[in-house]
Write a protein that holds these residues in place. Structure first.
Motif, short mmCIF file in Angstrom:
data_model
loop_
_atom_site.label_atom_id
_atom_site.label_comp_id
_atom_site.label_asym_id
_atom_site.label_seq_id
_atom_site.Cartn_x
_atom_site.Cartn_y
_atom_site.Cartn_z
N LEU A 131 0.82 -1.22 0.00
CA LEU A 131 0.00 0.00 0.00
C LEU A 131 0.85 1.26 0.00
O LEU A 131 0.30 2.36 0.07
N ASP A 132 2.16 1.12 -0.09
CA ASP A 132 3.04 2.28 0.09
C ASP A 132 2.88 3.34 -0.99
O ASP A 132 3.20 4.50 -0.77
N THR A 133 2.36 3.00 -2.15
CA THR A 133 2.13 4.00 -3.19
C THR A 133 0.64 4.17 -3.52
O THR A 133 0.29 4.77 -4.54
N ALA A 134 -0.22 3.65 -2.66
CA ALA A 134 -1.67 3.81 -2.87
C ALA A 134 -2.06 5.28 -2.74
O ALA A 134 -1.44 6.04 -2.00
N LYS A 135 -3.08 5.66 -3.46
CA LYS A 135 -3.58 7.04 -3.44
C LYS A 135 -4.82 7.15 -2.57
O LYS A 135 -5.59 6.21 -2.47
N GLY A 136 -5.00 8.31 -1.96
CA GLY A 136 -6.22 8.59 -1.21
C GLY A 136 -6.35 7.85 0.10
O GLY A 136 -7.39 7.91 0.74
N LEU A 137 -5.33 7.14 0.51
CA LEU A 137 -5.36 6.37 1.75
C LEU A 137 -5.15 7.29 2.94
O LEU A 137 -4.31 8.18 2.90
N THR A 138 -5.94 7.09 4.01
CA THR A 138 -5.81 7.92 5.21
C THR A 138 -5.50 7.04 6.42
O THR A 138 -5.77 5.84 6.41
N GLN A 139 -4.97 7.68 7.44
CA GLN A 139 -4.71 6.96 8.68
C GLN A 139 -6.02 6.46 9.29
O GLN A 139 -6.05 5.36 9.86
N ASP A 140 -7.09 7.22 9.16
CA ASP A 140 -8.39 6.78 9.69
C ASP A 140 -8.83 5.45 9.05
O ASP A 140 -9.38 4.58 9.72
N GLN A 141 -8.61 5.30 7.76
CA GLN A 141 -8.97 4.05 7.08
C GLN A 141 -8.14 2.89 7.63
O GLN A 141 -8.66 1.79 7.87
#
Length: 162
Positions: A131-141
């Protein structure tokens, strides 16, 4: 007489309810590489498939098996993927915007460049996922999902252990 009336009412209720079972013809379309947006692919088995750039936005893929599938660049926007098995799937550049991935298994999944904006990852298993280059990912998720020491996250992000 009362039993017959109850049976008639029950039959009428079933006839008016929407069908929730999978649609084999829609699954065949997807496996054949055709777009199938808004389709009912409930519990579809697409494991080991090569289906790059598949368009299944707004579909129901709940409890589907896509383990070890190659679905790079696929469109899963607003799709219900809850309880789906995406073990080891290659989903590079896929679009999961606002998708439901609750309780999905993404162990070892490759999500490089995938868009996870607004995706629900509640109770998703991301152990070993890329997931290191995933877009739109948040800490909350990530805080409502779980992973392990092999889960690759963007710098500064953390995930609870499974």
């Amino acid at each position: 007489m009362l039993r017959q009336f109850a049976a008639l009412c029950f039959t009428a209720l079933l006839a008016s309810a929407p069908a929730l079972a999978q649609d084999a013809s829609e699954i065949a379309r997807v496996k054949g590489g055709e777009p199938c947006e808004g389709c009912n692919l409930f519990q579809a088995d697409m494991s080991f498939s090569v289906l790059k750039n598949t368009k299944v936005a707004n579909s129901r893929l709940r409890q589907s098996n896509m383990s070890l599938a190659i679905m790079d660049g696929s469109d899963f926007r607003n799709t219900n993927l809850s309880v789906a098995n995406l073990f080891g799937a290659r989903l590079t550049g896929a679009n999961f915007t606002r998708s439901n991935l609750q309780r999905a298994t993404l162990v070892g999944a490759h999500l490089g460049g995938a868009d996870l904006t607004g995706a629900d990852l509640t109770d998703a298993n991301l152990s070993g996922a890329e997931l290191d280059t995933a877009k739109g990912l948040t800490q909350d998720q990530l805080s409502v999902a779980c992973g392990d020491r092999y889960t690759r996250l963007p710098e500064g992000f953390t995930i609870p252990q499974c």
